[in-house]
Scaffold this motif. Structure first.
Motif, PDB file in Angstrom:
ATOM      1  N   MET A  88       0.829  -1.209   0.000  1.00  0.00           N
ATOM      2  CA  MET A  88       0.000   0.000   0.000  1.00  0.00           C
ATOM      3  C   MET A  88       0.862   1.258   0.000  1.00  0.00           C
ATOM      4  O   MET A  88       0.589   2.214  -0.734  1.00  0.00           O
ATOM      5  N   ILE A  89       1.903   1.274   0.855  1.00  0.00           N
ATOM      6  CA  ILE A  89       2.752   2.461   0.968  1.00  0.00           C
ATOM      7  C   ILE A  89       3.461   2.727  -0.355  1.00  0.00           C
ATOM      8  O   ILE A  89       3.512   3.864  -0.842  1.00  0.00           O
ATOM      9  N   VAL A  90       4.020   1.674  -0.963  1.00  0.00           N
ATOM     10  CA  VAL A  90       4.735   1.846  -2.234  1.00  0.00           C
ATOM     11  C   VAL A  90       3.785   2.347  -3.314  1.00  0.00           C
ATOM     12  O   VAL A  90       4.123   3.239  -4.103  1.00  0.00           O
ATOM     13  N   GLY A  91       2.580   1.784  -3.346  1.00  0.00           N
ATOM     14  CA  GLY A  91       1.592   2.235  -4.328  1.00  0.00           C
ATOM     15  C   GLY A  91       1.236   3.692  -4.130  1.00  0.00           C
ATOM     16  O   GLY A  91       1.056   4.446  -5.104  1.00  0.00           O
ATOM     17  N   LEU A  92       1.144   4.123  -2.875  1.00  0.00           N
ATOM     18  CA  LEU A  92       0.815   5.520  -2.591  1.00  0.00           C
ATOM     19  C   LEU A  92       1.960   6.443  -2.997  1.00  0.00           C
ATOM     20  O   LEU A  92       1.721   7.550  -3.490  1.00  0.00           O
ATOM     21  N   ILE A  93       3.203   5.992  -2.786  1.00  0.00           N
ATOM     22  CA  ILE A  93       4.355   6.795  -3.212  1.00  0.00           C
ATOM     23  C   ILE A  93       4.323   6.994  -4.723  1.00  0.00           C
ATOM     24  O   ILE A  93       4.521   8.107  -5.228  1.00  0.00           O
ATOM     25  N   ILE A  94       4.045   5.919  -5.458  1.00  0.00           N
ATOM     26  CA  ILE A  94       3.952   6.022  -6.926  1.00  0.00           C
ATOM     27  C   ILE A  94       2.819   6.963  -7.320  1.00  0.00           C
ATOM     28  O   ILE A  94       2.965   7.809  -8.214  1.00  0.00           O
ATOM     29  N   ALA A  95       1.674   6.836  -6.623  1.00  0.00           N
ATOM     30  CA  ALA A  95       0.536   7.704  -6.925  1.00  0.00           C
ATOM     31  C   ALA A  95       0.879   9.169  -6.654  1.00  0.00           C
ATOM     32  O   ALA A  95       0.501  10.061  -7.428  1.00  0.00           O
ATOM     33  N   CYS A  96       1.612   9.427  -5.560  1.00  0.00           N
ATOM     34  CA  CYS A  96       1.999  10.802  -5.244  1.00  0.00           C
ATOM     35  C   CYS A  96       2.955  11.359  -6.292  1.00  0.00           C
ATOM     36  O   CYS A  96       2.859  12.533  -6.670  1.00  0.00           O
ATOM     37  N   GLU A  97       3.876  10.525  -6.764  1.00  0.00           N
ATOM     38  CA  GLU A  97       4.814  10.974  -7.803  1.00  0.00           C
ATOM     39  C   GLU A  97       4.078  11.311  -9.088  1.00  0.00           C
ATOM     40  O   GLU A  97       4.321  12.352  -9.719  1.00  0.00           O
ATOM     41  N   VAL A  98       3.146  10.438  -9.486  1.00  0.00           N
ATOM     42  CA  VAL A  98       2.350  10.703 -10.695  1.00  0.00           C
ATOM     43  C   VAL A  98       1.511  11.958 -10.506  1.00  0.00           C
ATOM     44  O   VAL A  98       1.439  12.818 -11.393  1.00  0.00           O
ATOM     45  N   TRP A 133      11.447  -1.104   4.857  1.00  0.00           N
ATOM     46  CA  TRP A 133      11.987  -0.201   3.840  1.00  0.00           C
ATOM     47  C   TRP A 133      10.913   0.666   3.204  1.00  0.00           C
ATOM     48  O   TRP A 133      11.199   1.764   2.737  1.00  0.00           O
ATOM     49  N   ARG A 134       9.674   0.192   3.195  1.00  0.00           N
ATOM     50  CA  ARG A 134       8.601   0.974   2.577  1.00  0.00           C
ATOM     51  C   ARG A 134       8.320   2.249   3.365  1.00  0.00           C
ATOM     52  O   ARG A 134       8.134   3.322   2.782  1.00  0.00           O
ATOM     53  N   HIS A 135       8.293   2.141   4.688  1.00  0.00           N
ATOM     54  CA  HIS A 135       8.090   3.334   5.508  1.00  0.00           C
ATOM     55  C   HIS A 135       9.293   4.270   5.402  1.00  0.00           C
ATOM     56  O   HIS A 135       9.141   5.496   5.390  1.00  0.00           O
TER      57      HIS A 135
END
Length: 201
Positions: free
Chosen positions: A1-11, A63-65
């Protein structure tokens, strides 16, 4: 979830940037464009909140956090310069604005420029380290904080590398070739993956 949110924030960062500049220059709606650009910091607030909630709900820090903290730090330190970099070029290309300021290439001016760049990278790393330390304190001594500590060490390397680069231009300044044109190249700022050389500050 965290990694997906990071990608979403970058996009979302680049979508908001493109939309803000489009409204500001193509549609001649500067207020709407500015409002869209001002929404950029909300992305970091959302990511920080979700990360904190995830840890509060008992998630084991990994590592995700740590990556989330690093993303927030680097956006804080480098996001504003990226927006100014893009704004200057879009204004020049589509709104008759002045040419983007070029980075100095030689001597003391180049050394000063490199120290400013190093300062932005250092700010990004320090913010990331502070968030990581906050997570370490939140987890406490009984939790496994090794992955968070590892990210802090990487941030120290980021600071060190940038200081070495800036110091090299101070100790060994690049000299203008005699008889050369002496042109100044464009600043080396690029998207979030590489921000060294932005001259918009």
């Amino acid at each position: 979830m965290i990694v997906g949110l990071i990608i979403a924030c970058e996009v979302a960062f680049w979508v908001l940037l493109a939309a803000g500049l489009t409204f500001r220059y193509a549609f001649r709606m500067p207020r709407i464009g500015l409002a869209l650009l001002l929404c950029e910091p909300l992305l970091e607030v959302v990511l920080f909140t979700v990360t904190a909630i995830d840890l509060k709900n008992g998630a084991e820090p990994d590592w995700r956090h740590g990556l989330a903290a690093v993303y927030i730090g680097f956006t804080v330190g480098l996001g504003h310069s990226t927006i100014k970099w893009a704004d200057a070029r879009v204004a020049h290309r589509f709104a008759g604005g002045p040419p983007p300021v070029r980075a100095p290439k030689y001597g003391t001016a180049r050394a000063v420029h490199e120290w400013k760049v190093a300062g932005r990278w250092t700010l990004a790393a320090v913010v990331a380290m502070a968030l990581l330390q906050g997570a370490v304190w939140y987890v406490g001594g009984d939790g496994d904080t090794g992955s968070l500590r590892a990210w802090q060490q990487r941030m120290l390397w980021v600071i060190g590398i940038n200081v070495v680069i800036a110091a090299s231009y101070t100790l060994f300044p690049k000299r203008r070739p005699e008889g050369g044109a002496g042109g100044k190249p464009l600043a080396r700022t690029t998207p979030l993956s590489d921000h060294r050389g932005d001259d918009t500050h």
